[in-house]
Design a protein around this motif. Structure first.
Motif, PDB file in Angstrom:
ATOM      1  N   ARG A   1       0.838  -1.197   0.000  1.00  0.00           N
ATOM      2  CA  ARG A   1       0.000   0.000   0.000  1.00  0.00           C
ATOM      3  C   ARG A   1       0.875   1.251   0.000  1.00  0.00           C
ATOM      4  NH1 ARG A   1      -1.965   4.326   0.687  1.00  0.00           N
ATOM      5  NH2 ARG A   1      -3.947   4.930   1.659  1.00  0.00           N
ATOM      6  N   GLN A   2       1.968   1.241   0.796  1.00  0.00           N
ATOM      7  CA  GLN A   2       2.871   2.393   0.855  1.00  0.00           C
ATOM      8  C   GLN A   2       3.682   2.540  -0.434  1.00  0.00           C
ATOM      9  OE1 GLN A   2       5.155   1.701   4.402  1.00  0.00           O
ATOM     10  NE2 GLN A   2       3.503   2.358   5.778  1.00  0.00           N
ATOM     11  N   HIS A   3       4.054   1.416  -1.037  1.00  0.00           N
ATOM     12  CA  HIS A   3       4.858   1.472  -2.255  1.00  0.00           C
ATOM     13  C   HIS A   3       4.074   2.078  -3.416  1.00  0.00           C
ATOM     14  CE1 HIS A   3       7.684   0.355  -5.415  1.00  0.00           C
ATOM     15  NE2 HIS A   3       6.668  -0.211  -6.076  1.00  0.00           N
ATOM     16  N   HIS A   4       2.851   1.605  -3.626  1.00  0.00           N
ATOM     17  CA  HIS A   4       2.063   2.081  -4.770  1.00  0.00           C
ATOM     18  C   HIS A   4       1.318   3.368  -4.454  1.00  0.00           C
ATOM     19  CE1 HIS A   4       2.821  -1.432  -7.252  1.00  0.00           C
ATOM     20  NE2 HIS A   4       2.641  -2.176  -6.179  1.00  0.00           N
ATOM     21  N   ASN A   5       0.968   3.569  -3.195  1.00  0.00           N
ATOM     22  CA  ASN A   5       0.331   4.795  -2.712  1.00  0.00           C
ATOM     23  C   ASN A   5      -0.837   5.254  -3.584  1.00  0.00           C
ATOM     24  OD1 ASN A   5       0.048   6.846  -0.801  1.00  0.00           O
ATOM     25  ND2 ASN A   5       1.243   8.282  -2.047  1.00  0.00           N
ATOM     26  N   PRO A   6      -1.795   4.365  -3.894  1.00  0.00           N
ATOM     27  CA  PRO A   6      -2.966   4.801  -4.650  1.00  0.00           C
ATOM     28  C   PRO A   6      -3.963   5.504  -3.739  1.00  0.00           C
ATOM     29  CG  PRO A   6      -3.254   2.535  -4.029  1.00  0.00           C
ATOM     30  CD  PRO A   6      -1.896   2.954  -3.490  1.00  0.00           C
ATOM     31  N   LEU A   7      -4.971   6.123  -4.330  1.00  0.00           N
ATOM     32  CA  LEU A   7      -6.122   6.584  -3.576  1.00  0.00           C
ATOM     33  C   LEU A   7      -6.881   5.339  -3.114  1.00  0.00           C
ATOM     34  CD1 LEU A   7      -8.175   8.937  -2.815  1.00  0.00           C
ATOM     35  CD2 LEU A   7      -9.354   8.288  -4.932  1.00  0.00           C
ATOM     36  N   ILE A   8      -6.981   5.139  -1.806  1.00  0.00           N
ATOM     37  CA  ILE A   8      -7.709   3.997  -1.267  1.00  0.00           C
ATOM     38  C   ILE A   8      -9.100   4.447  -0.844  1.00  0.00           C
ATOM     39  CG2 ILE A   8      -7.835   2.238   0.541  1.00  0.00           C
ATOM     40  CD1 ILE A   8      -5.579   1.600  -1.235  1.00  0.00           C
ATOM     41  N   ILE A   9     -10.129   3.891  -1.503  1.00  0.00           N
ATOM     42  CA  ILE A   9     -11.507   4.156  -1.139  1.00  0.00           C
ATOM     43  C   ILE A   9     -12.024   2.937  -0.378  1.00  0.00           C
ATOM     44  CG2 ILE A   9     -13.850   4.640  -1.960  1.00  0.00           C
ATOM     45  CD1 ILE A   9     -12.568   5.831  -4.497  1.00  0.00           C
ATOM     46  N   GLY A  10     -12.181   3.085   0.942  1.00  0.00           N
ATOM     47  CA  GLY A  10     -12.739   2.006   1.739  1.00  0.00           C
ATOM     48  C   GLY A  10     -14.255   2.014   1.645  1.00  0.00           C
ATOM     49  N   LEU A  11     -14.852   0.835   1.678  1.00  0.00           N
ATOM     50  CA  LEU A  11     -16.305   0.755   1.498  1.00  0.00           C
ATOM     51  C   LEU A  11     -16.879  -0.311   2.425  1.00  0.00           C
ATOM     52  CD1 LEU A  11     -18.156   0.929  -1.872  1.00  0.00           C
ATOM     53  CD2 LEU A  11     -18.804  -0.797  -0.200  1.00  0.00           C
ATOM     54  N   THR A  12     -17.898   0.068   3.192  1.00  0.00           N
ATOM     55  CA  THR A  12     -18.588  -0.897   4.040  1.00  0.00           C
ATOM     56  C   THR A  12     -20.059  -0.549   4.109  1.00  0.00           C
ATOM     57  OG1 THR A  12     -18.442  -2.120   6.126  1.00  0.00           O
ATOM     58  CG2 THR A  12     -18.280   0.281   6.259  1.00  0.00           C
ATOM     59  N   GLY A  13     -20.856  -1.370   4.809  1.00  0.00           N
ATOM     60  CA  GLY A  13     -22.288  -1.157   4.941  1.00  0.00           C
ATOM     61  C   GLY A  13     -22.996  -2.485   5.138  1.00  0.00           C
ATOM     62  N   SER A  14     -24.233  -2.422   5.564  1.00  0.00           N
ATOM     63  CA  SER A  14     -24.998  -3.641   5.810  1.00  0.00           C
ATOM     64  C   SER A  14     -25.493  -4.285   4.531  1.00  0.00           C
ATOM     65  CB  SER A  14     -26.193  -3.327   6.727  1.00  0.00           C
ATOM     66  OG  SER A  14     -25.758  -2.910   7.993  1.00  0.00           O
ATOM     67  N   ASN A  15     -25.846  -3.479   3.537  1.00  0.00           N
ATOM     68  CA  ASN A  15     -26.356  -3.977   2.266  1.00  0.00           C
ATOM     69  C   ASN A  15     -25.646  -3.268   1.120  1.00  0.00           C
ATOM     70  OD1 ASN A  15     -28.637  -5.554   3.402  1.00  0.00           O
ATOM     71  ND2 ASN A  15     -29.362  -3.530   4.004  1.00  0.00           N
ATOM     72  N   GLY A  16     -25.496  -3.977   0.011  1.00  0.00           N
ATOM     73  CA  GLY A  16     -25.013  -3.341  -1.212  1.00  0.00           C
ATOM     74  C   GLY A  16     -23.526  -3.072  -1.287  1.00  0.00           C
ATOM     75  N   LYS A  17     -22.728  -3.670  -0.381  1.00  0.00           N
ATOM     76  CA  LYS A  17     -21.293  -3.391  -0.404  1.00  0.00           C
ATOM     77  C   LYS A  17     -20.654  -3.765  -1.741  1.00  0.00           C
ATOM     78  CE  LYS A  17     -20.266  -5.842   3.272  1.00  0.00           C
ATOM     79  NZ  LYS A  17     -21.641  -6.109   3.734  1.00  0.00           N
ATOM     80  N   THR A  18     -20.835  -5.007  -2.146  1.00  0.00           N
ATOM     81  CA  THR A  18     -20.143  -5.487  -3.343  1.00  0.00           C
ATOM     82  C   THR A  18     -20.663  -4.792  -4.599  1.00  0.00           C
ATOM     83  OG1 THR A  18     -19.740  -7.617  -2.273  1.00  0.00           O
ATOM     84  CG2 THR A  18     -19.524  -7.550  -4.663  1.00  0.00           C
ATOM     85  N   SER A  19     -21.968  -4.573  -4.674  1.00  0.00           N
ATOM     86  CA  SER A  19     -22.532  -3.875  -5.828  1.00  0.00           C
ATOM     87  C   SER A  19     -22.009  -2.442  -5.903  1.00  0.00           C
ATOM     88  CB  SER A  19     -24.059  -3.875  -5.754  1.00  0.00           C
ATOM     89  OG  SER A  19     -24.561  -5.189  -5.762  1.00  0.00           O
ATOM     90  N   THR A  20     -21.998  -1.746  -4.782  1.00  0.00           N
ATOM     91  CA  THR A  20     -21.503  -0.364  -4.768  1.00  0.00           C
ATOM     92  C   THR A  20     -20.011  -0.324  -5.045  1.00  0.00           C
ATOM     93  OG1 THR A  20     -23.215   0.169  -3.141  1.00  0.00           O
ATOM     94  CG2 THR A  20     -21.466   1.781  -3.444  1.00  0.00           C
ATOM     95  N   LYS A  21     -19.283  -1.316  -4.546  1.00  0.00           N
ATOM     96  CA  LYS A  21     -17.846  -1.418  -4.859  1.00  0.00           C
ATOM     97  C   LYS A  21     -17.635  -1.546  -6.358  1.00  0.00           C
ATOM     98  CE  LYS A  21     -16.244  -5.282  -5.078  1.00  0.00           C
ATOM     99  NZ  LYS A  21     -16.070  -6.325  -6.126  1.00  0.00           N
TER     100      LYS A  21
END
Length: 353
Positions: A1-21
């Motif tokens: 993560r430190q080497h590539h240093n991309p924009l990391i968008i974390g995503l969580t929730g009770s429903n729709g996590k994978t679809s929204t990802k």
């Protein structure tokens, strides 16, 4: 993560996590080379594997984070160190281990609260916990939803292949087509669109990306077998997603509409009440039939859905046999249940005949 240093968008929730990802990754790819969690590999083992999959040139990574016990989101945010976050909603999933919906909200809120002041958080404008969670964020917060939010979806026009709607980016409006079934999927698209917009993706490019969207399999996936349309939403289920799926089914087709449902896991002491609530909701929609498959938990659904023809089956094969006898061309069938219910096997048996 430190080497590539991309924009990391974390995503969580009770429903729709994978679809929204999936939708967020499609939108962000219009700006830069983007990687995302494969399928829903979102726990303390699979999240590191996602980060280890980063390659030269990756400028963004959409990292899904799942939980079913207290403290797990903090572990994942420590690993990913997200620059931005999307919280899809706070529902009843995993309440067996979390105890209350308030406890689930507190756990989910760990992700947006951990995003640095320079980052971006997107919250669901339609969720009752959003105002409270926003107060605990140090990052800039935007909201998105159906009919409200900084990015809002309105004028929804659904058909059997998806939904056309207007996306309003705080005054800039674009017509958008999402080739995925369900109003709840429009809400997920609004969340993804809001994050893309905050990261500099133009509204017209966001609309074009959503128009070409495809989701991880087993999520509101249309499949036609012998003239019968199956909606394969079999990957997982909880009370909120069950109700969303049933509502989608009620809007489809001019022929008969049939719900084929399995158990919902991790509900603990409220399992019977929640299965019966889903059954009562299915009955209120005046569907043509509600079938359930599996043990006593699934049977609670059909016991409570007596406002419409209902039947319980001990296994997938028996249900498939009944469907072959009963269905006709043009009918629509929803398949949904927790992963342990393996509801896709109903379609496997039906197709094998």
């Amino acid at each position: 993560r430190q080497h590539h240093n991309p924009l990391i968008i974390g995503l969580t929730g009770s429903n729709g996590k994978t679809s929204t990802k999936d939708l967020a990754a499609i939108v962000m790819a219009r700006k830069c080379q983007t990687r995302a969690t494969f399928a829903n590999l979102n726990n303390h083992i699979r999240l590191p594997l996602t980060l280890l999959s980063l390659r030269e040139g990756d400028q963004c990574c959409v990292a899904e984070m799942g939980m079913n016990h207290p403290g797990e989101i903090k572990v994942l945010t420590d690993i990913a160190d997200p620059d931005a976050a999307i919280l899809t909603n706070v529902g009843m999933a995993h309440i067996e281990y979390m105890g209350t919906q308030d406890a689930i909200a507190w756990e989910k809120a760990t992700l947006p609260a951990q995003v640095k002041r320079s980052g971006v958080v997107v919250l669901n404008a339609n969720d009752k916990y959003t105002a409270l969670i926003a107060r605990h964020c140090q990052a800039s917060v935007s909201t998105a939803g159906v009919g409200c939010g900084d990015v809002s979806a309105s004028n929804l026009r659904a058909d059997t292949t998806g939904t056309t709607f207007t996306l309003d980016f705080s005054g800039e409006k674009v017509e958008t087509r999402l080739p995925i079934l369900g109003e709840h999927m429009v809400g997920n698209a609004a969340l993804a669109a809001c994050m893309g917009w905050r990261q500099g993706v133009a509204p017209a490019d966001i609309a074009d990306a959503l128009n070409q969207a495809k989701l991880t399999g087993g999520r509101v996936e249309p499949k036609v077998v012998n003239g019968i349309q199956f909606i394969d939403d079999s990957y997982n289920a909880n009370p909120d997603s069950m109700i969303a799926g049933l509502r989608t089914l009620s809007t489809l087709g001019k022929a008969r509409r049939v719900a084929v449902l399995g158990r919902m896991g991790e509900l603990g002491a409220i399992a019977e009440a929640e299965h019966r609530r889903v059954g009562e909701f299915a009955g209120s929609l005046k569907l043509d039939a509600v079938f359930s498959v599996g043990g006593s938990e699934a049977a609670w659904i059909t016991e409570a859905s007596q406002a419409v023809p209902s039947e319980h089956f001990p296994d997938h094969a028996a249900c498939a046999t009944r469907l072959r006898e009963w269905l006709g061309e043009g009918d629509v069938v929803l398949l949904k249940g927790s992963r342990s219910a393996r509801m896709e096997q109903v379609l496997t048996h039906f197709s094998a005949s």
